[in-house]
Design a protein around this motif. Structure first.
Motif, short mmCIF file in Angstrom:
data_model
loop_
_atom_site.label_atom_id
_atom_site.label_comp_id
_atom_site.label_asym_id
_atom_site.label_seq_id
_atom_site.Cartn_x
_atom_site.Cartn_y
_atom_site.Cartn_z
N SER A 62 0.86 -1.18 0.00
CA SER A 62 0.00 0.00 0.00
C SER A 62 0.90 1.23 0.00
N VAL A 63 0.69 2.10 -0.97
CA VAL A 63 1.38 3.39 -0.98
C VAL A 63 0.40 4.39 -0.38
N LYS A 64 0.85 5.06 0.68
CA LYS A 64 -0.03 5.95 1.43
C LYS A 64 0.45 7.39 1.35
N ALA A 65 -0.50 8.29 1.35
CA ALA A 65 -0.21 9.72 1.36
C ALA A 65 -0.97 10.34 2.53
N ASN A 66 -0.23 10.90 3.47
CA ASN A 66 -0.83 11.62 4.59
C ASN A 66 -0.67 13.11 4.34
N ARG A 110 3.15 13.48 3.19
CA ARG A 110 4.16 12.45 3.46
C ARG A 110 3.75 11.19 2.71
N LEU A 111 4.66 10.65 1.90
CA LEU A 111 4.44 9.40 1.18
C LEU A 111 5.23 8.28 1.82
N PHE A 112 4.56 7.13 2.02
CA PHE A 112 5.25 5.98 2.58
C PHE A 112 4.58 4.70 2.09
N ALA A 113 5.25 3.58 2.31
CA ALA A 113 4.75 2.29 1.86
C ALA A 113 4.64 1.31 3.03
#
Length: 116
Positions: A62-66, A110-113
């Motif tokens: 899952s690539v997430k953007a907060n 912020r992008l994270f996986a």
């Protein structure tokens, strides 16, 4: 309202948590905000990803953007799945961020996986 200035400002304030991508054999090549609606504040985020080694990933990701406001408070989160069986080493993810006024209220992303 200058949506180009909003996109430019958001693009300057993206924090990619690279360690979360590299742990999953991925890297972020590029990203960009676009399609900002002057009326609703909805927008789109394109994220270009590629594998670090080889052309596959072991697990679905899952690539997430907060998104954060000026007080560094999280105001919205969005994620999209990268299926390990369909991924061939390179892709562009298209995140449709249909949250009212998000483009106007967000000052940082912020992008994270994570594993899906």
């Amino acid at each position: 309202m200058d949506t180009n200035a909003i996109a430019k400002n958001l693009n300057k304030n993206v924090d990619v948590v690279e360690s979360t991508f590299s742990q999953n054999n991925l890297q972020v090549i590029s990203y960009g905000f676009c399609g900002i609606s002057e009326n609703s504040g909805w927008m789109e985020l394109l994220v270009e990803i590629a594998t670090l080694n080889g052309t596959s990933i072991i697990n679905s990701i899952s690539v997430k953007a907060n998104f954060y406001d000026e007080d560094n408070i999280i105001i919205y989160s969005y994620d999209t799945k990268v299926d390990s069986e369909d991924f061939e080493g390179y892709d562009t993810l298209h995140l449709y961020l249909n949250e009212d006024n998000l483009a106007f209220n967000a000052v940082k992303c912020r992008l994270f996986a994570t594993r899906a």
